[in-house]
Design a protein around this motif. Structure first.
Motif, PDB file in Angstrom:
ATOM      1  N   PHE A 292       0.823  -1.218   0.000  1.00  9.01           N
ATOM      2  CA  PHE A 292       0.000   0.000   0.000  1.00  9.01           C
ATOM      3  C   PHE A 292       0.862   1.276   0.000  1.00  9.01           C
ATOM      4  CE2 PHE A 292      -2.667  -2.988   2.673  1.00  9.01           C
ATOM      5  CZ  PHE A 292      -3.399  -3.459   1.599  1.00  9.01           C
ATOM      6  N   GLY A 293       2.047   1.174  -0.560  1.00 10.36           N
ATOM      7  CA  GLY A 293       2.914   2.350  -0.597  1.00 10.36           C
ATOM      8  C   GLY A 293       3.803   2.333  -1.821  1.00 10.36           C
ATOM      9  N   GLU A 294       4.991   2.885  -1.667  1.00  6.61           N
ATOM     10  CA  GLU A 294       5.885   3.052  -2.811  1.00  6.61           C
ATOM     11  C   GLU A 294       6.432   1.710  -3.295  1.00  6.61           C
ATOM     12  OE1 GLU A 294       8.806   3.169   0.653  1.00  6.61           O
ATOM     13  OE2 GLU A 294       6.712   3.709   0.275  1.00  6.61           O
ATOM     14  N   ASN A 295       6.789   1.687  -4.570  1.00 10.09           N
ATOM     15  CA  ASN A 295       7.437   0.532  -5.188  1.00 10.09           C
ATOM     16  C   ASN A 295       8.466   1.097  -6.170  1.00 10.09           C
ATOM     17  OD1 ASN A 295       8.212  -1.908  -6.206  1.00 10.09           O
ATOM     18  ND2 ASN A 295       6.213  -2.476  -7.034  1.00 10.09           N
ATOM     19  N   ILE A 296       9.653   1.381  -5.629  1.00 12.20           N
ATOM     20  CA  ILE A 296      10.689   2.076  -6.394  1.00 12.20           C
ATOM     21  C   ILE A 296      11.878   1.133  -6.582  1.00 12.20           C
ATOM     22  CG2 ILE A 296      12.221   4.075  -6.467  1.00 12.20           C
ATOM     23  CD1 ILE A 296      10.332   5.428  -4.442  1.00 12.20           C
ATOM     24  N   GLU A 297      12.294   0.966  -7.812  1.00  9.93           N
ATOM     25  CA  GLU A 297      13.478   0.159  -8.105  1.00  9.93           C
ATOM     26  C   GLU A 297      14.623   1.080  -8.515  1.00  9.93           C
ATOM     27  OE1 GLU A 297      13.865  -3.838 -10.446  1.00  9.93           O
ATOM     28  OE2 GLU A 297      14.220  -2.185 -11.869  1.00  9.93           O
ATOM     29  N   VAL A 298      15.794   0.813  -7.940  1.00  9.56           N
ATOM     30  CA  VAL A 298      16.995   1.577  -8.288  1.00  9.56           C
ATOM     31  C   VAL A 298      18.066   0.604  -8.753  1.00  9.56           C
ATOM     32  CG1 VAL A 298      18.771   3.177  -7.484  1.00  9.56           C
ATOM     33  CG2 VAL A 298      16.439   3.329  -6.563  1.00  9.56           C
ATOM     34  N   ARG A 299      18.496   0.762  -9.985  1.00  7.40           N
ATOM     35  CA  ARG A 299      19.605  -0.042 -10.511  1.00  7.40           C
ATOM     36  C   ARG A 299      20.841   0.851 -10.523  1.00  7.40           C
ATOM     37  NH1 ARG A 299      22.095  -1.855 -15.506  1.00  7.40           N
ATOM     38  NH2 ARG A 299      22.530  -4.112 -15.397  1.00  7.40           N
ATOM     39  N   ARG A 300      21.792   0.517  -9.664  1.00 12.28           N
ATOM     40  CA  ARG A 300      22.992   1.339  -9.490  1.00 12.28           C
ATOM     41  C   ARG A 300      24.183   0.690 -10.180  1.00 12.28           C
ATOM     42  NH1 ARG A 300      24.446   4.208  -3.878  1.00 12.28           N
ATOM     43  NH2 ARG A 300      22.892   5.610  -4.835  1.00 12.28           N
ATOM     44  N   LYS A 301      24.852   1.473 -11.012  1.00  9.87           N
ATOM     45  CA  LYS A 301      26.061   1.018 -11.700  1.00  9.87           C
ATOM     46  C   LYS A 301      27.227   1.889 -11.249  1.00  9.87           C
ATOM     47  CE  LYS A 301      28.000   0.182 -16.330  1.00  9.87           C
ATOM     48  NZ  LYS A 301      27.723   0.253 -17.794  1.00  9.87           N
ATOM     49  N   ILE A 302      28.269   1.239 -10.755  1.00 10.97           N
ATOM     50  CA  ILE A 302      29.460   1.931 -10.263  1.00 10.97           C
ATOM     51  C   ILE A 302      30.646   1.460 -11.094  1.00 10.97           C
ATOM     52  CG2 ILE A 302      30.970   2.331  -8.285  1.00 10.97           C
ATOM     53  CD1 ILE A 302      28.547   1.709  -6.494  1.00 10.97           C
ATOM     54  N   THR A 303      31.371   2.395 -11.676  1.00  9.97           N
ATOM     55  CA  THR A 303      32.501   2.034 -12.525  1.00  9.97           C
ATOM     56  C   THR A 303      33.708   2.912 -12.215  1.00  9.97           C
ATOM     57  OG1 THR A 303      31.865   3.529 -14.322  1.00  9.97           O
ATOM     58  CG2 THR A 303      30.994   1.274 -14.404  1.00  9.97           C
ATOM     59  N   ALA A 304      34.885   2.360 -12.525  1.00 10.06           N
ATOM     60  CA  ALA A 304      36.135   3.100 -12.465  1.00 10.06           C
ATOM     61  C   ALA A 304      37.072   2.491 -13.492  1.00 10.06           C
ATOM     62  CB  ALA A 304      36.753   3.048 -11.073  1.00 10.06           C
ATOM     63  N   ARG A 305      37.935   3.297 -14.044  1.00 14.01           N
ATOM     64  CA  ARG A 305      38.884   2.797 -15.031  1.00 14.01           C
ATOM     65  C   ARG A 305      40.100   2.199 -14.343  1.00 14.01           C
ATOM     66  NH1 ARG A 305      43.161   4.838 -17.799  1.00 14.01           N
ATOM     67  NH2 ARG A 305      42.939   6.958 -16.988  1.00 14.01           N
ATOM     68  N   VAL A 306      40.600   1.092 -14.864  1.00 14.91           N
ATOM     69  CA  VAL A 306      41.844   0.514 -14.367  1.00 14.91           C
ATOM     70  C   VAL A 306      42.949   1.555 -14.492  1.00 14.91           C
ATOM     71  CG1 VAL A 306      43.615  -1.238 -14.759  1.00 14.91           C
ATOM     72  CG2 VAL A 306      41.203  -1.860 -14.900  1.00 14.91           C
ATOM     73  N   GLY A 307      43.625   1.833 -13.396  1.00 12.29           N
ATOM     74  CA  GLY A 307      44.653   2.864 -13.382  1.00 12.29           C
ATOM     75  C   GLY A 307      44.116   4.255 -13.191  1.00 12.29           C
ATOM     76  N   GLY A 308      42.798   4.406 -13.055  1.00 18.47           N
ATOM     77  CA  GLY A 308      42.178   5.726 -12.967  1.00 18.47           C
ATOM     78  C   GLY A 308      41.928   6.172 -11.546  1.00 18.47           C
ATOM     79  N   CYS A 309      41.399   7.386 -11.430  1.00 17.13           N
ATOM     80  CA  CYS A 309      41.098   7.949 -10.106  1.00 17.13           C
ATOM     81  C   CYS A 309      39.757   8.689 -10.123  1.00 17.13           C
ATOM     82  CB  CYS A 309      42.211   8.873  -9.644  1.00 17.13           C
ATOM     83  SG  CYS A 309      42.728  10.110 -10.835  1.00 17.13           S
ATOM     84  N   THR A 310      38.828   8.181 -10.932  1.00 16.11           N
ATOM     85  CA  THR A 310      37.464   8.712 -10.966  1.00 16.11           C
ATOM     86  C   THR A 310      36.484   7.575 -10.740  1.00 16.11           C
ATOM     87  OG1 THR A 310      38.033  10.518 -12.475  1.00 16.11           O
ATOM     88  CG2 THR A 310      35.729   9.886 -12.373  1.00 16.11           C
ATOM     89  N   LEU A 311      35.547   7.787  -9.817  1.00 15.89           N
ATOM     90  CA  LEU A 311      34.490   6.822  -9.523  1.00 15.89           C
ATOM     91  C   LEU A 311      33.184   7.366 -10.082  1.00 15.89           C
ATOM     92  CD1 LEU A 311      34.114   4.119  -7.843  1.00 15.89           C
ATOM     93  CD2 LEU A 311      33.175   5.602  -6.049  1.00 15.89           C
ATOM     94  N   ARG A 312      32.521   6.572 -10.940  1.00 13.53           N
ATOM     95  CA  ARG A 312      31.289   7.006 -11.592  1.00 13.53           C
ATOM     96  C   ARG A 312      30.110   6.193 -11.081  1.00 13.53           C
ATOM     97  NH1 ARG A 312      35.534   7.069 -15.249  1.00 13.53           N
ATOM     98  NH2 ARG A 312      35.862   9.107 -16.233  1.00 13.53           N
ATOM     99  N   ILE A 313      29.028   6.889 -10.757  1.00 10.73           N
ATOM    100  CA  ILE A 313      27.829   6.236 -10.220  1.00 10.73           C
ATOM    101  C   ILE A 313      26.629   6.679 -11.042  1.00 10.73           C
ATOM    102  CG2 ILE A 313      26.339   5.948  -8.212  1.00 10.73           C
ATOM    103  CD1 ILE A 313      28.778   6.593  -6.471  1.00 10.73           C
ATOM    104  N   THR A 314      25.890   5.707 -11.564  1.00 11.95           N
ATOM    105  CA  THR A 314      24.663   5.983 -12.303  1.00 11.95           C
ATOM    106  C   THR A 314      23.523   5.237 -11.649  1.00 11.95           C
ATOM    107  OG1 THR A 314      25.871   6.225 -14.392  1.00 11.95           O
ATOM    108  CG2 THR A 314      23.504   5.839 -14.541  1.00 11.95           C
ATOM    109  N   ASP A 315      22.485   5.954 -11.264  1.00 15.67           N
ATOM    110  CA  ASP A 315      21.272   5.371 -10.686  1.00 15.67           C
ATOM    111  C   ASP A 315      20.131   5.482 -11.685  1.00 15.67           C
ATOM    112  OD1 ASP A 315      22.446   4.670  -8.316  1.00 15.67           O
ATOM    113  OD2 ASP A 315      21.553   6.281  -7.124  1.00 15.67           O
ATOM    114  N   GLN A 316      19.555   4.345 -12.026  1.00 17.40           N
ATOM    115  CA  GLN A 316      18.356   4.315 -12.860  1.00 17.40           C
ATOM    116  C   GLN A 316      17.181   4.025 -11.938  1.00 17.40           C
ATOM    117  OE1 GLN A 316      18.380   2.370 -16.870  1.00 17.40           O
ATOM    118  NE2 GLN A 316      16.875   1.008 -15.928  1.00 17.40           N
ATOM    119  N   VAL A 317      16.334   5.023 -11.732  1.00 19.51           N
ATOM    120  CA  VAL A 317      15.245   4.952 -10.760  1.00 19.51           C
ATOM    121  C   VAL A 317      13.922   4.803 -11.497  1.00 19.51           C
ATOM    122  CG1 VAL A 317      14.143   6.093  -8.805  1.00 19.51           C
ATOM    123  CG2 VAL A 317      16.582   6.474  -9.256  1.00 19.51           C
TER     124      VAL A 317
END
Length: 345
Positions: A157-182
């Motif tokens: 009787f309430g919310e039904n929210i799905e979140v697909r989270r993808k976390i990536t980083a490049r080998v040898g890199g120093c950036t962390l990327r996060i994408t949430d599909q809600v």
């Protein structure tokens, strides 16, 4: 398009020089056996480029301890990052299980203080951060570290929210990327408030640190912030019993279809951290400035809502975001770290 290189070698050529990708980068999975997180999963990423990251699948795949070039950059609270079994989102109890970490996601249907909206009670910062993930992918392949998981925030009787989270980083890199599909999997309109509570701590945060945020407008949320609008980006040594300051920055309108960013730099240790966020869906940046003894932290918090006083206040102000049945929205954030004077990767 520029080709990414690792130690001078194009990413797609790394396999020619290594027997396994783990020679450079690796992902390790653990189950905590002691302390507040006992029984909880933890995933450790090492990019091979100086970036080490802890992910917590039982806390919505949020980001815990992070170090870059051997320097800790994330703030951890006195509670530690514990099991979601201890979570209680009502009032001050939220603070008893708020472990901090580089990213604590608040939402997906409310954030801010407790409120009552249309006869339903909502706790502090929502309950998404205590939602366990179903892991789909944990791997190092093709010059990239990838972790993908799905969380379902739902109730009868309430919310039904799905979140697909993808976390990536490049080998040898120093950036962390996060994408949430809600996605709203329910059959009625669903309020969708989200705030990405990024927490930076000492020694990256210090009295010598500088903060750069481009904005069309800056707003002091509380009286202490309003009294210090001219020093919103200045820091000092920890002070006992100091109150927090909260500001809202409205990113430049010219960036409406691109990325906005905020950059924290400590010139003494030669390290900077930049949080980038997609202005198309995250049009507000909150700043939590808390320089207390033992709670010495800078929060930089991209959000999709211009009200931080809770769900009822957002509805009353006409700023409450809504997802229609079946509708999907994608939120993107990045954490990029660099040694000052060197090229960012």
């Amino acid at each position: 398009m520029t080709t990414a290189h690792t130690y001078g070698v194009p990413a797609e050529q790394i396999r020619r020089f290594t027997g396994r990708a783990e020679q450079l980068a690796r992902i390790d999975s653990f189950v905590e056996s002691n302390g507040p997180g006992a029984g909880s999963r933890r995933i450790a990423l090492d990019t091979g480029g100086g970036l080490s990251v802890d992910l917590h699948p039982d806390r919505a795949l949020d980001v815990g301890r992070v170090s870059f070039a051997g320097v800790p950059v994330a703030w951890l609270s006195p509670t530690g990052i514990g099991s979601p079994a201890a979570y209680d989102g009502q009032g001050e109890n939220f603070l008893r299980t708020f472990g901090g970490g580089l990213l604590a996601t608040c939402g997906m249907d409310t954030f801010g203080p407790p409120s009552t909206d249309q006869g339903r009670d909502f706790g502090t910062h929502g309950r998404f951060g205590a939602t366990p993930a179903t892991l789909e992918t944990v791997r190092v392949r093709g010059g990239k570290l990838t972790v993908i998981g799905t969380m379902r925030q739902a109730t009868v009787f309430g919310e039904n929210i799905e979140v697909r989270r993808k976390i990536t980083a490049r080998v040898g890199g120093c950036t962390l990327r996060i994408t949430d599909q809600v996605t709203n999997l329910g059959d009625t309109d669903q309020p969708h408030m989200v705030l990405y509570h990024a927490n930076f701590g000492w020694p990256l945060l210090s009295p010598e640190s500088t903060l750069d945020i481009a904005a069309d407008e800056r707003i002091g949320i509380d009286e202490h912030a309003r009294a210090e609008m001219d020093i919103w980006n200045q820091f000092h040594a920890p002070v006992a019993d100091i109150p927090e300051r909260v500001y809202r920055h409205v990113p430049p309108a010219a960036e409406a279809s691109g990325w906005s960013r905020a950059r924290l730099t400590n010139p003494n240790i030669g390290i900077s951290a930049e949080i980038r966020f997609d202005r198309a869906t995250l049009g507000n940046l909150y700043q939590w400035k808390m320089l207390g003894e033992g709670t010495y932290v800078l929060g930089l918090e991209p959000s999709n809502c211009a009200t931080i006083a809770g769900r009822a206040a957002a509805r009353e102000a006409g700023t409450l975001p809504i997802l229609q049945p079946g509708e999907t929205v994608r939120h993107r954030i990045e954490f990029a770290f660099a040694r000052e004077g060197s090229a960012e990767v």
